[in-house]
Write an enzyme that holds these catalytic residues in place. Structure first.
Site, short mmCIF file in Angstrom:
data_model
loop_
_atom_site.label_atom_id
_atom_site.label_comp_id
_atom_site.label_asym_id
_atom_site.label_seq_id
_atom_site.Cartn_x
_atom_site.Cartn_y
_atom_site.Cartn_z
N ASN A 59 13.76 -59.95 -87.22
CA ASN A 59 13.08 -60.65 -86.11
C ASN A 59 12.31 -59.72 -85.18
O ASN A 59 11.30 -60.12 -84.60
CB ASN A 59 14.06 -61.57 -85.36
CG ASN A 59 15.18 -60.84 -84.68
OD1 ASN A 59 15.50 -59.71 -85.04
ND2 ASN A 59 15.79 -61.47 -83.71
N LYS A 101 18.18 -49.02 -93.07
CA LYS A 101 17.79 -50.08 -94.01
C LYS A 101 17.25 -51.27 -93.22
O LYS A 101 18.00 -52.01 -92.61
CB LYS A 101 19.01 -50.54 -94.83
CG LYS A 101 18.61 -51.40 -96.01
CD LYS A 101 19.64 -52.43 -96.39
CE LYS A 101 19.69 -53.59 -95.46
NZ LYS A 101 18.46 -54.43 -95.40
N GLU A 142 25.35 -55.36 -82.83
CA GLU A 142 24.52 -56.25 -82.00
C GLU A 142 24.37 -57.53 -82.80
O GLU A 142 23.57 -57.59 -83.73
CB GLU A 142 23.15 -55.61 -81.74
CG GLU A 142 23.20 -54.33 -80.93
CD GLU A 142 23.50 -54.55 -79.46
OE1 GLU A 142 23.52 -55.71 -79.02
OE2 GLU A 142 23.72 -53.56 -78.76
N CYS A 145 17.87 -63.10 -80.58
CA CYS A 145 19.30 -63.26 -80.27
C CYS A 145 19.47 -63.65 -78.81
O CYS A 145 20.47 -64.24 -78.45
CB CYS A 145 20.03 -61.97 -80.56
SG CYS A 145 19.24 -60.57 -79.76
N GLU A 180 23.30 -70.92 -83.48
CA GLU A 180 22.02 -70.33 -83.07
C GLU A 180 20.88 -71.13 -83.71
O GLU A 180 20.86 -71.28 -84.93
CB GLU A 180 21.96 -68.91 -83.63
CG GLU A 180 21.98 -67.85 -82.60
CD GLU A 180 21.80 -66.47 -83.23
OE1 GLU A 180 22.27 -66.22 -84.36
OE2 GLU A 180 21.21 -65.63 -82.55
N GLU A 216 23.14 -50.84 -76.42
CA GLU A 216 21.96 -50.07 -76.82
C GLU A 216 21.04 -49.94 -75.61
O GLU A 216 20.83 -50.91 -74.88
CB GLU A 216 21.23 -50.76 -77.97
CG GLU A 216 22.06 -50.70 -79.24
CD GLU A 216 21.34 -51.14 -80.52
OE1 GLU A 216 21.54 -50.51 -81.56
OE2 GLU A 216 20.58 -52.11 -80.46
P1 NAP Z 1 21.44 -60.88 -91.22
O1 NAP Z 1 21.29 -61.80 -92.36
O2 NAP Z 1 22.81 -60.58 -90.72
O3 NAP Z 1 20.69 -59.54 -91.66
C1 NAP Z 1 20.59 -58.43 -90.82
C2 NAP Z 1 20.46 -57.18 -91.66
O4 NAP Z 1 21.63 -56.99 -92.44
C3 NAP Z 1 19.31 -57.22 -92.66
O5 NAP Z 1 18.79 -55.92 -92.81
C4 NAP Z 1 20.00 -57.66 -93.93
O6 NAP Z 1 19.29 -57.27 -95.08
C5 NAP Z 1 21.29 -56.90 -93.81
N1 NAP Z 1 22.40 -57.42 -94.59
C6 NAP Z 1 22.64 -58.71 -94.94
N2 NAP Z 1 23.79 -58.76 -95.65
C7 NAP Z 1 24.27 -57.50 -95.74
C8 NAP Z 1 25.41 -56.91 -96.35
N3 NAP Z 1 26.31 -57.64 -97.00
N4 NAP Z 1 25.58 -55.59 -96.25
C9 NAP Z 1 24.70 -54.82 -95.59
N5 NAP Z 1 23.59 -55.32 -95.00
C10 NAP Z 1 23.39 -56.64 -95.06
O7 NAP Z 1 20.63 -61.36 -89.96
P2 NAP Z 1 19.13 -61.84 -89.87
O8 NAP Z 1 19.04 -63.25 -90.26
O9 NAP Z 1 18.23 -60.84 -90.53
O10 NAP Z 1 18.86 -61.68 -88.30
C11 NAP Z 1 19.13 -62.69 -87.40
C12 NAP Z 1 20.45 -62.45 -86.69
O11 NAP Z 1 20.39 -61.20 -86.01
C13 NAP Z 1 20.70 -63.50 -85.63
O12 NAP Z 1 22.05 -63.89 -85.68
C14 NAP Z 1 20.40 -62.74 -84.34
O13 NAP Z 1 21.07 -63.26 -83.21
C15 NAP Z 1 20.85 -61.36 -84.67
N6 NAP Z 1 20.22 -60.39 -83.77
C16 NAP Z 1 20.99 -59.81 -82.81
C17 NAP Z 1 20.43 -58.92 -81.92
C18 NAP Z 1 21.26 -58.27 -80.86
O14 NAP Z 1 20.80 -57.29 -80.29
N7 NAP Z 1 22.45 -58.77 -80.55
C19 NAP Z 1 19.08 -58.61 -82.01
C20 NAP Z 1 18.30 -59.24 -83.00
C21 NAP Z 1 18.90 -60.12 -83.89
P3 NAP Z 1 18.52 -58.33 -95.98
O15 NAP Z 1 17.98 -59.38 -95.04
O16 NAP Z 1 17.47 -57.54 -96.62
O17 NAP Z 1 19.54 -58.86 -96.91
#
Ligand code: NAP
Length: 486
Positions: free
Chosen positions: A159, A182, A258, A292, A389, A466
């Site tokens: 995002n 990554k 995060e 987020c 969310e 962070e």
């Molecule tokens: P996600 O599916 O959890 O993916 C995040 C990252 O983790 C991606 O690089 C993804 O790679 C990787 N990943 C997925 N499964 C993994 C595994 N089993 N092992 C290692 N890495 C793995 O989240 P998203 O849909 O991309 O992002 C949205 C989420 O991020 C929302 O819940 C949002 O609230 C949260 N977010 C939080 C913050 C904060 O600062 N708190 C900031 C921004 C976003 P691939 O996609 O390539 O599989």
């Protein structure tokens, strides 16, 4: 060749390991899609677990020399990175829009935000201090120093393709840590470009290694369990974060998490409604709602609900939806069909349970993963989007009558990243801020993110912070030396 093609062609598409660009094992690649058209932009290397281990080898190999580099030198590399990002903001923003979809103006804002982490941590690199203490019995001295944690594993979401990496790379470089990062498979380009730019800024080989892969679990798990990395910093969803914490337990890795949010946005009867509506537009619509920190539940005092709903609906329905590269577009597509279908489902569920659609609410035909700006009124507590969310441009409104009721509804979630609160009463502002269960509070403003402030959540929203003066601590270990003294 169009400018869009030019910036994509100019972006590296291979793995970055030990300062060299190289193909993935077996020459495997993965496609990067433009979410506004659903067409392929380009192919990038698709790393295997062996490629991942090669990246960790490089980070481990570089760690000792990097830790010994003078802090000023590390700071100056970060400062040059900030300057290069600022100089090239237009191209970096276009590249980001192509892979992620948000309007170019928003991508530019993210590039500025991301670059500020490099400027901030350039200044922090030379302020890593320690302590000297006389033992209470006077018979010894305590020296306290802070040293780099060691090789770090960094995982970032799609995002904010540049800023989420910058928040980790900035402090890791400042602290003297090497890393393997990554990025999400959907948005690898911004990170690959950043690695190229940091090399130009003087970052030595092996300090930052970038792996892109369609098999994030298969590639990262062996690195987490390897024993040579000492830290995992993850930004993403709570379920993936929980899984990674479990994997990290084996080697007792330091972790920063995060994770997801479910931000409440409270508008009290004494709020300045102009400020509250402007705040809601920011808190809801920054990044098209794919943040987020996005306001996920908007609770408004019943005496001002009609006025607030009318004004918010006017603002939301005036937004122009379209391809992020086009002039005048306020809202781009969602990241993919899955995300768009999830938003659609959440809205349908709320409507089935009694919510009223004030604007939006239906998916238009055509290419790309667009969802219109949507306002829902009378959203019941039982609606799924009160718990989950949304990650899209949907503003659900629910009325409240008392402060206690508002606080109880705000805290009724397992998440605790950020809350927003609008009131002109100073006593209420402080009282409610203290009672809200979240790591951050936006008081009369709809945006909290700032590289100079500690960003992070409580409960299922994560561990650690962070940015701010504490951001570098996540990459430093404390060592205490007991000195004999007669
Ligand atoms: P996600 O599916 O959890 O993916 C995040 C990252 O983790 C991606 O690089 C993804 O790679 C990787 N990943 C997925 N499964 C993994 C595994 N089993 N092992 C290692 N890495 C793995 O989240 P998203 O849909 O991309 O992002 C949205 C989420 O991020 C929302 O819940 C949002 O609230 C949260 N977010 C939080 C913050 C904060 O600062 N708190 C900031 C921004 C976003 P691939 O996609 O390539 O599989």
């Amino acid at each position: 060749m169009s400018r869009e093609q030019e910036v994509v062609e100019a972006c590296p598409a291979e793995l970055f390991i030990a300062g060299k660009w190289r193909a993935a094992e077996g020459g495997k690649t993965l496609a990067v899609e433009d979410p506004s058209t659903g067409t392929t932009l380009c192919e990038v290397a698709d790393a295997s677990p062996a490629d991942g281990l090669a990246a960790l080898d490089a980070a481990v190999e570089a760690q000792a020399d990097w830790a010994a580099t003078p802090p000023r030198e590390r700071g100056e590399i970060l400062r040059r990175t900030y300057e290069l990002m600022t100089e090239r903001a237009d191209d970096l923003a276009l590249l980001m829009t192509l892979e992620m979809g948000k309007p170019v103006a928003e991508s530019k804002a993210e590039i500025a935000y991301a670059s500020e982490f490099f400027r901030w941590f350039a200044e922090e690199a030379v302020r890593i201090d320690g302590g000297y203490q006389i033992a209470p019995n006077g018979k010894g001295r305590f020296l306290v120093m802070r040293q780099p944690v060691g090789p770090c594993l960094l995982i970032t979401p799609w995002n904010f393709p540049a800023a989420m990496g910058a928040r980790k790379i900035g402090p890791a470089v400042a602290a003297g840590c090497t890393m393997v990062i990554k990025p999400a498979a959907q948005t690898p380009l911004s990170m690959l470009k950043l690695a190229e730019l940091m090399t130009e800024a003087g970052l030595p080989p092996g300090v930052l290694n970038v792996i892109t892969t369609s098999d994030s679990g298969g590639v990262m798990e062996p690195l987490i369990r390897d024993g040579r990395s000492r830290k995992l910093s993850f930004t993403g969803s709570t379920p993936v974060g929980q899984k990674l914490i479990e994997q990290s337990a084996e080697q007792v890795l330091r972790t920063s998490m995060e994770l997801g949010g479910n931000a409440p946005f409270l508008v009290f009867e004494d709020a300045d409604l102009d400020q509250a509506v402007a705040g809601a537009m920011l808190a809801k619509m920054r990044n098209g709602g794919e943040a987020c920190t996005a306001a996920n539940r908007i609770y408004v005092h019943s005496s001002v609900m009609d006025e607030f709903a009318t004004r918010l609906t006017e603002r939301m329905s005036a937004l122009t939806v379209g391809r992020g590269t086009e002039d005048g577009v306020d809202l781009g597509p969602l990241i993919d069909a899955k995300q768009r279908d999830k938003v659609k489902e959440l809205v349908e569920d709320a409507v089935d349970r009694g919510a009223r659609v004030l604007t939006g609410g239906t998916v238009a035909d055509g290419n790309g993963y667009f969802y219109p700006p949507t306002v829902l009124a009378d959203v019941p507590k039982t609606a799924r989007l009160q718990k989950e969310e949304i990650f899209g441009p949907v503003a659900p409104l629910t009325a409240f009558d008392t402060e206690d009721e508002a606080v109880a509804m705000a805290n009724d979630t397992e998440f605790g990243l950020v809350s927003y609160l609008f009131t002109k009463d100073v006593n209420r502002a402080l009282r409610v801020s203290e009672r809200l269960e979240s790591g951050m509070v936006g008081l009369n403003q709809g945006i909290v993110s700032n590289p100079a402030a500690p960003f992070g959540g409580v409960k299922h929203s994560g561990l650690g912070r962070e940015g701010g003066s504490v951001g570098i601590d996540e990459y430093l270990e404390i060592k205490y030396i007991a000195v004999a003294q007669d």
